[in-house]
Design a protein around this motif. Structure first.
Motif, PDB file in Angstrom:
ATOM      1  N   LEU A 162     -64.989 106.544  93.806  1.00  0.00           N
ATOM      2  CA  LEU A 162     -63.447 106.417  93.970  1.00  0.00           C
ATOM      3  C   LEU A 162     -62.687 106.741  95.185  1.00  0.00           C
ATOM      4  N   VAL A 163     -63.723 108.104  95.680  1.00  0.00           N
ATOM      5  CA  VAL A 163     -63.162 108.430  96.498  1.00  0.00           C
ATOM      6  C   VAL A 163     -62.763 107.654  97.880  1.00  0.00           C
ATOM      7  N   ASN A 164     -64.605 106.571  97.440  1.00  0.00           N
ATOM      8  CA  ASN A 164     -64.893 105.875  99.062  1.00  0.00           C
ATOM      9  C   ASN A 164     -64.494 104.928  98.793  1.00  0.00           C
ATOM     10  N   SER A 165     -63.896 104.297  97.755  1.00  0.00           N
ATOM     11  CA  SER A 165     -63.141 103.430  98.026  1.00  0.00           C
ATOM     12  C   SER A 165     -61.696 102.990  98.341  1.00  0.00           C
ATOM     13  N   PHE A 166     -61.264 103.914  97.809  1.00  0.00           N
ATOM     14  CA  PHE A 166     -59.859 103.982  98.657  1.00  0.00           C
ATOM     15  C   PHE A 166     -59.285 102.970  99.071  1.00  0.00           C
ATOM     16  N   ASN A 167     -58.081 102.913  99.271  1.00  0.00           N
ATOM     17  CA  ASN A 167     -57.419 101.050  99.842  1.00  0.00           C
ATOM     18  C   ASN A 167     -56.104 101.844  99.769  1.00  0.00           C
ATOM     19  N   PRO A 168     -55.736 102.459 101.058  1.00  0.00           N
ATOM     20  CA  PRO A 168     -54.591 102.681 101.529  1.00  0.00           C
ATOM     21  C   PRO A 168     -53.198 101.421 101.368  1.00  0.00           C
ATOM     22  N   GLN A 217     -54.058 114.360 100.783  1.00  0.00           N
ATOM     23  CA  GLN A 217     -54.610 114.134 102.050  1.00  0.00           C
ATOM     24  C   GLN A 217     -54.161 112.970 101.845  1.00  0.00           C
ATOM     25  N   HIS A 218     -55.499 112.263 101.532  1.00  0.00           N
ATOM     26  CA  HIS A 218     -55.102 110.212 101.591  1.00  0.00           C
ATOM     27  C   HIS A 218     -54.118 110.459 101.782  1.00  0.00           C
ATOM     28  N   LEU A 219     -52.684 110.770 101.357  1.00  0.00           N
ATOM     29  CA  LEU A 219     -51.863 109.669 101.124  1.00  0.00           C
ATOM     30  C   LEU A 219     -51.058 110.322 102.421  1.00  0.00           C
ATOM     31  N   ARG A 220     -50.880 111.363 102.669  1.00  0.00           N
ATOM     32  CA  ARG A 220     -50.751 111.756 103.687  1.00  0.00           C
ATOM     33  C   ARG A 220     -51.198 110.993 105.393  1.00  0.00           C
ATOM     34  N   ASP A 221     -52.404 111.019 105.156  1.00  0.00           N
ATOM     35  CA  ASP A 221     -53.133 110.246 105.898  1.00  0.00           C
ATOM     36  C   ASP A 221     -52.598 109.026 106.755  1.00  0.00           C
ATOM     37  N   CYS A 241     -56.201 104.662  90.365  1.00  0.00           N
ATOM     38  CA  CYS A 241     -55.813 103.662  90.804  1.00  0.00           C
ATOM     39  C   CYS A 241     -55.456 103.203  92.206  1.00  0.00           C
ATOM     40  N   THR A 242     -56.028 103.387  93.037  1.00  0.00           N
ATOM     41  CA  THR A 242     -55.994 103.040  94.341  1.00  0.00           C
ATOM     42  C   THR A 242     -57.418 102.647  95.298  1.00  0.00           C
ATOM     43  N   ALA A 243     -58.075 102.764  93.967  1.00  0.00           N
ATOM     44  CA  ALA A 243     -59.557 101.955  94.507  1.00  0.00           C
ATOM     45  C   ALA A 243     -60.141 100.922  94.961  1.00  0.00           C
ATOM     46  N   GLY A 244     -60.796 100.043  95.274  1.00  0.00           N
ATOM     47  CA  GLY A 244     -60.441  98.848  96.048  1.00  0.00           C
ATOM     48  C   GLY A 244     -59.565  97.723  95.966  1.00  0.00           C
ATOM     49  N   ARG A 245     -58.921  97.143  94.990  1.00  0.00           N
ATOM     50  CA  ARG A 245     -58.356  96.711  95.006  1.00  0.00           C
ATOM     51  C   ARG A 245     -57.255  97.143  94.130  1.00  0.00           C
ATOM     52  N   GLY A 246     -57.016  98.174  93.995  1.00  0.00           N
ATOM     53  CA  GLY A 246     -56.238  99.351  93.360  1.00  0.00           C
ATOM     54  C   GLY A 246     -56.160  98.850  91.668  1.00  0.00           C
ATOM     55  N   SER A 247     -55.340  99.920  90.818  1.00  0.00           N
ATOM     56  CA  SER A 247     -55.547  99.013  89.203  1.00  0.00           C
ATOM     57  C   SER A 247     -54.125  99.886  88.922  1.00  0.00           C
ATOM     58  N   SER A 248     -53.362  99.164  88.073  1.00  0.00           N
ATOM     59  CA  SER A 248     -51.969  99.647  87.870  1.00  0.00           C
ATOM     60  C   SER A 248     -52.020  98.900  86.166  1.00  0.00           C
ATOM     61  N   CYS A 249     -50.857  98.737  85.822  1.00  0.00           N
ATOM     62  CA  CYS A 249     -51.049  98.303  83.762  1.00  0.00           C
ATOM     63  C   CYS A 249     -50.423  97.195  84.027  1.00  0.00           C
ATOM     64  N   SER A 250     -50.585  96.605  85.214  1.00  0.00           N
ATOM     65  CA  SER A 250     -50.369  95.587  85.671  1.00  0.00           C
ATOM     66  C   SER A 250     -51.377  94.479  86.452  1.00  0.00           C
ATOM     67  N   GLY A 251     -52.741  95.278  86.607  1.00  0.00           N
ATOM     68  CA  GLY A 251     -53.817  94.756  87.092  1.00  0.00           C
ATOM     69  C   GLY A 251     -53.603  95.371  88.672  1.00  0.00           C
ATOM     70  N   ALA A 252     -55.037  94.561  89.230  1.00  0.00           N
ATOM     71  CA  ALA A 252     -54.397  94.745  90.370  1.00  0.00           C
ATOM     72  C   ALA A 252     -53.512  94.646  91.577  1.00  0.00           C
ATOM     73  N   ILE A 253     -53.299  95.830  92.572  1.00  0.00           N
ATOM     74  CA  ILE A 253     -52.423  95.567  93.604  1.00  0.00           C
ATOM     75  C   ILE A 253     -51.825  95.117  94.504  1.00  0.00           C
ATOM     76  N   ILE A 276     -50.606 101.510  98.411  1.00  0.00           N
ATOM     77  CA  ILE A 276     -49.895 102.919  97.906  1.00  0.00           C
ATOM     78  C   ILE A 276     -48.916 102.781  96.804  1.00  0.00           C
ATOM     79  N   GLY A 277     -47.814 101.429  97.981  1.00  0.00           N
ATOM     80  CA  GLY A 277     -46.693 101.438  98.188  1.00  0.00           C
ATOM     81  C   GLY A 277     -46.560 100.475  96.347  1.00  0.00           C
ATOM     82  N   GLY A 278     -47.508  99.417  95.768  1.00  0.00           N
ATOM     83  CA  GLY A 278     -47.742  98.878  94.865  1.00  0.00           C
ATOM     84  C   GLY A 278     -47.802  99.977  93.910  1.00  0.00           C
ATOM     85  N   LEU A 279     -48.906 101.861  93.851  1.00  0.00           N
ATOM     86  CA  LEU A 279     -48.763 101.998  92.486  1.00  0.00           C
ATOM     87  C   LEU A 279     -47.867 101.861  90.739  1.00  0.00           C
TER      88      LEU A 279
END
Length: 367
Positions: free
Chosen positions: A274-280, A43-47, A353-365, A283-286
Motif C-alpha cells: 500500500l505504501v509503495n503504491s501511494f499515488n498522489p 508526510q506523504h500528504l505534505r510531500d 485509498c491512495t494505492a494504485g489508481r486509488g479506492s473509494s466508495c465509488s471505485g478508482a479515483i 488525493i484530491g478525489g478521496l
C-alpha cells in the motif's frame, strides 16, 4: 433460505481487534521505517503539496444505519453480522434528514451492515427521494433472498434507488471463499430478481453497480475497462445477468481483513504494498473530502473507514488515548460551517485509498 457464513464477528469472538484502538496499535506496530516518508501518511500528504488536508464541497451524505447483517464476510471492515444488533433509531434518522436539509449534498449513500435490515430503511429512502436526492443502497445481494425482502427489488425500483452490490468475483469459488459457501448462488438469484424489475438494463434511473474486492492481499485491478468487460461477458453468458457498471475497491487493513492479514502472515507485505503504491493523483478525489459519514448512533466521521476505527470528527488525532468523547460531533448538532472548516483525520489505513489508481466508495479515483 439460510444466509452464508464465512466467519464470525470479532465482537462475537471477543477478539482484541474488536476494539478500534487495538487495530490502530497493530497498524502502528508494522515496521515501515525503510519505506518512503517512513510510512507516514501525513508526510506523504505534505510531500505531495497538501500542507493542510481539508474537505472540499460536501456532495455525499453517507449514513451507516447499523451493523446488523445476515452475513459475516471475511473481509468486512464493519465487523457486521447477525450478532451485531446496533441499528440507527428513528430519532437519529430524522436528525440526519434535518442535517441533510442544511446542505447541498446531492446523494445519500445508505450503508451498513445490511442497511435493508434496519426497520426504518424504507422511511429513510422515501424521505430522501421526496427531497430530490439520489439514493444509493449498498446491498450484499443475499439479503434480497430473505422471505421478508421478497418485494424489496420492486420497491427500490419504484423509488429509483441505485443498487451498489458486493460481488467479489463473477465465478463461484472466489466469491464463496471470501463471503461463505452458498453466497454466489444466492447472489445470482438476487441479481435475477433485480434484472426482472429493470435494474442493470441501461436505464439511468435503475442503475445496478457491482463492487469487487480482491480475495487475497493484493490491490484491486488497474485494468477497469477490461475487468468490467470480463465480468459482463461471464455473468451474461453463464447466468443471463446484466449490470451497468463494475467498480473495484481495495480491501482496507482494518477489522476482519486486518485480522486475516495478521493471521495469514500478510500484514507486513500488504502494508508495504500500500505504501509503495501511494499515488498522489488520488488525493484530491478521496471520498473523505466530499463525503460526510454518519454512524448508527449519530456521530460524525470523515469517512466510513474512520468510523470503524472510531476516529470521530472532533478528535483531531489518530491517537485514541488522547481522544475526548465530549468533543465528538453528533448529527443533532450539525453545522455546515463547522464541518467545512475541519481538518480530516488520517492514519496508516488511509494508504488503502491512495494505492494504485486509488479506492473509494465509488471505485478508482485516478486514471
Amino acid at each position: 433460505m439460510p444466509s452464508p457464513t464465512a466467519t464470525t464477528s470479532l465482537l462475537n469472538r471477543q477478539s482484541a481487534l474488536s476494539i478500534p484502538q487495538k487495530q490502530l496499535e497493530l497498524l502502528a506496530s508494522v515496521d515501515l521505517e525503510r519505506l518512503p516518508a517512513e510510512g507516514s501518511f501525513a508526510q506523504h500528504l505534505r510531500d505531495s503539496g497538501w500542507q493542510e488536508f481539508t474537505p472540499a464541497k460536501l456532495e455525499i451524505f453517507q449514513i451507516n444505519v447499523g451493523k446488523l447483517c445476515n452475513m459475516t464476510c471475511r473481509h468486512c471492515h464493519v465487523d457486521a453480522g447477525p450478532d451485531r444488533r446496533e441499528n440507527m433509531d428513528r430519532q437519529t434518522i430524522d436528525a440526519c434528514l434535518q442535517a441533510l436539509d442544511l446542505t447541498e449534498a446531492h446523494t445519500v449513500d445508505i450503508t451498513g451492515g445490511a442497511p435493508e435490515l434496519n426497520p426504518h430503511f424504507r422511511y429513510l429512502v422515501e424521505q430522501c427521494v421526496v427531497r430530490g436526492k439520489h439514493v444509493i443502497d449498498r446491498c450484499n445481494l443475499t439479503v434480497l433472498m430473505l422471505p421478508t425482502m421478497h418485494d424489496l427489488p420492486e420497491w427500490l425500483a419504484e423509488h429509483g434507488v441505485e443498487i451498489v452490490c458486493s460481488l467479489p468475483h463473477f465465478r463461484q469459488p472466489n466469491t464463496d471463499k471470501q463471503r461463505g459457501d452458498g453466497t454466489f448462488e444466492q447472489s445470482i438469484a438476487a441479481l435475477h430478481r433485480l434484472n426482472a424489475v429493470g435494474y442493470g438494463m441501461g436505464n439511468p434511473k435503475l442503475k445496478l453497480t457491482l463492487v469487487s474486492n480482491p480475495v487475497e492481499a493484493t490491490l484491486s485491478c488497474n485494468q477497469a475497462a477490461i475487468l468490467e468487460q470480463m465480468w459482463k461477458e461471464g455473468l451474461r453468458e453463464n447466468h443471463g445477468i446484466t449490470f451497468d457498471r463494475l467498480i473495484a475497491i481495495n480491501n482496507m487493513p482494518i477489522s476482519r481483513h486486518l485480522e486475516w492479514l495478521e493471521q495469514s502472515g500478510n500484514l507486513q507485505a500488504y502494508m508495504e504494498l500500500l505504501v509503495n503504491s501511494f499515488n498522489p493523483d488520488t488525493i484530491g478525489g478521496l471520498m473523505c473530502r466530499h463525503t460526510l459519514s454518519v454512524s448508527w448512533d449519530g456521530r460524525l466521521f470523515d469517512c466510513d473507514f474512520n468510523q470503524m476505527l472510531d476516529l470521530a470528527i472532533g478528535d483531531n488525532s489518530a491517537d485514541k488515548s488522547t481522544a475526548n468523547a465530549e468533543n465528538h460531533l453528533h448529527i443533532r448538532d450539525f453545522k455546515p460551517q463547522l464541518i467545512a472548516d475541519r481538518q480530516i483525520i488520517t492514519g496508516r489505513h488511509c494508504f488503502g485509498c491512495t494505492a494504485g489508481r486509488g479506492s473509494s466508495c465509488s471505485g478508482a479515483i485516478a486514471d
